[in-house]
Design a protein around this motif. Sequence first.
Motif, PDB file in Angstrom:
ATOM      1  N   UNK A 155       0.877  -1.163   0.194  1.00  0.00           N
ATOM      2  CA  UNK A 155      -0.027  -0.117  -0.146  1.00  0.00           C
ATOM      3  C   UNK A 155       0.932   1.292  -0.130  1.00  0.00           C
ATOM      4  N   UNK A 156       2.176   1.306   0.828  1.00  0.00           N
ATOM      5  CA  UNK A 156       2.976   2.371   0.501  1.00  0.00           C
ATOM      6  C   UNK A 156       3.413   2.643  -0.680  1.00  0.00           C
ATOM      7  N   UNK A 157       3.349   1.494  -1.342  1.00  0.00           N
ATOM      8  CA  UNK A 157       4.055   1.521  -2.954  1.00  0.00           C
ATOM      9  C   UNK A 157       3.108   2.002  -3.929  1.00  0.00           C
TER      10      UNK A 157
ATOM     11  N   UNK B 101     -11.730   4.215   5.255  1.00  0.00           N
ATOM     12  CA  UNK B 101     -12.685   3.261   4.851  1.00  0.00           C
ATOM     13  C   UNK B 101     -12.329   3.170   3.034  1.00  0.00           C
ATOM     14  N   UNK B 102     -11.876   1.931   2.373  1.00  0.00           N
ATOM     15  CA  UNK B 102     -11.424   1.773   1.280  1.00  0.00           C
ATOM     16  C   UNK B 102     -12.694   1.143   0.546  1.00  0.00           C
ATOM     17  N   UNK B 103     -12.687   1.649  -0.820  1.00  0.00           N
ATOM     18  CA  UNK B 103     -13.742   1.425  -1.763  1.00  0.00           C
ATOM     19  C   UNK B 103     -13.402  -0.115  -2.318  1.00  0.00           C
ATOM     20  N   UNK B 104     -12.128  -0.291  -2.422  1.00  0.00           N
ATOM     21  CA  UNK B 104     -11.939  -1.601  -3.157  1.00  0.00           C
ATOM     22  C   UNK B 104     -10.960  -2.515  -2.178  1.00  0.00           C
ATOM     23  N   UNK B 105     -10.811  -2.162  -0.798  1.00  0.00           N
ATOM     24  CA  UNK B 105     -10.051  -2.910   0.037  1.00  0.00           C
ATOM     25  C   UNK B 105      -8.766  -2.787  -0.103  1.00  0.00           C
ATOM     26  N   UNK B 106      -8.153  -1.739  -0.976  1.00  0.00           N
ATOM     27  CA  UNK B 106      -6.531  -1.705  -1.069  1.00  0.00           C
ATOM     28  C   UNK B 106      -6.161  -0.161  -1.046  1.00  0.00           C
ATOM     29  N   UNK B 107      -6.951   0.432  -1.813  1.00  0.00           N
ATOM     30  CA  UNK B 107      -6.470   1.966  -1.880  1.00  0.00           C
ATOM     31  C   UNK B 107      -7.067   2.662  -0.559  1.00  0.00           C
ATOM     32  N   UNK B 108      -6.316   3.439   0.031  1.00  0.00           N
ATOM     33  CA  UNK B 108      -6.650   4.343   1.281  1.00  0.00           C
ATOM     34  C   UNK B 108      -7.789   5.020   0.852  1.00  0.00           C
TER      35      UNK B 108
END
Lengths: 283, 283
Positions: A155-157, B101-108
């Motif tokens: 996620x940091x990347x 709360x992430x829309x796709x479970x990965x992007x912050x």
Amino acid sequence: MSSDHRLYTYLNEEFQPLESTYLHVSDLAIQRGYGIFDFFKTQHGHPLFLDDYLDRFYNSAQLMMLEVPLSAEELKVAITRLIQMNGLADSGVKMILTGGYSENGYNPGPSNLLMVEQPLTLPSPEQLAAGIKIITHEYVRELAEAKTINYTMGIRLIQKVKQQGADDVLYHQNGVVSEFPRSNFFLVKADNTLVTPAKDVLKGITRKNVLEIAARKYNVEEGTVTLQDLAQAKEAFMTSTTKRILPIVAVEGKLVGNGKPGEVSLDLLQELVQLEEAQAGVL
Amino acid sequence: MSSDHRLYTYLNEEFQPLESTYLHVSDLAIQRGYGIFDFFKTQHGHPLFLDDYLDRFYNSAQLMMLEVPLSAEELKVAITRLIQMNGLADSGVKMILTGGYSENGYNPGPSNLLMVEQPLTLPSPEQLAAGIKIITHEYVRELAEAKTINYTMGIRLIQKVKQQGADDVLYHQNGVVSEFPRSNFFLVKADNTLVTPAKDVLKGITRKNVLEIAARKYNVEEGTVTLQDLAQAKEAFMTSTTKRILPIVAVEGKLVGNGKPGEVSLDLLQELVQLEEAQAGVL
């Protein structure tokens, strides 16, 4: 799938609307990032390769010293009911098992078991035709054989990947390639031998299926892959539940092979799609 | 502190009872273990060394590419109100900032900012008199300079620590010592020089205070400490916000020095207690 489709989740033996599914802040995932998960897909309402995913889920739990509160059979019953309630044709189901509500914010309590099902979009024909561009980063996942929820590095990347006009990032250590944050890696050599890293990877179910399919036609190896091997590869691709087989056309701006999705990659994708449809009971 | 004392939390500009403070399951801490935190204590209702803790909190956020939704001044106002509402004399306040709360479970998404205040128990005179026993484990924390919520290794080791009759586990890599999962490490050499690891550690606020106090009377070094140095040490101790200075009397079953809390350790503890009371406005 309409976007106003009401989705239900499973949390600790209860089914409830997704929008009202919460965990108390004492949960050890929130307090200490402690948990595992797994993710499988359904096609035409059928879970694909479910036993493989459940095996891995229980194995991850064991490696993290967590106890799944349900047996595999009980879990399957809950999964079936969840899929029925949601009525999605093609979906992804995420199962998360956390360290539970912790009294002191450190010691695990009884695990919380959560399942969320959502519509799934597979790569489009355009994405497949274009392939993806990747960058590389020196890193090895902690406890790579367990599907923990720790994605700190990936996620940091995200921003770096985007800044470099790439789609994903491949981890390596001292030039030895392992995996993507959420996918496995395959390389096709000039003689059509397929190689995928054997060590420091999460053993993907799609990876396993591709190894099986590929072995019918090609030489396949689970072994060591270096960045140098990648520079000389004829083709390369990633595998995952959501991506299936996605060709890699460039690494750090340098073309892989001729810079187009390769014929071995696309051949295997066809075979994989057939295998999935057979599993879903369509063929 | 009575156990039926009603505690309030802070979550995204709202104060609410602890028992009803929840995060939606789409939060990136639950989905991907993505978040940072910090933890300071109050004494007689006053936060101690707050600016240092806030500096570190904002620094951790930056290293994880998260944005704290409040300025330090706004955060202090919220902290003051939380402490007033709870009315605890001696407490620990944990601030957690997640990937949101992430829309796709990965992007912050926009970060969730949570603060939980709870009663704090410092080590008892008995614990101080006995000191603690530790084991060691080969590991280096990812992104050690950030206080991320990733405690996968520390929590996995809880059972091993217990099985070996120990109280905590000290990380090292190739014999070079770094830190405990939640505390820093100090060693006292035969000539009363203090050494604490300089690299691969979270820079503790208590570590900083102890370095300052110790420099008035002793030689102090931030440098390299090996397991061999530890085997020859006169004294050793851990430092943390909740432990202050806790003497280490045995490592892997071998006594440190004479196997009793050392005089330098206990001298520094006295000084630290005085420094804390001065901060709390008591002296």
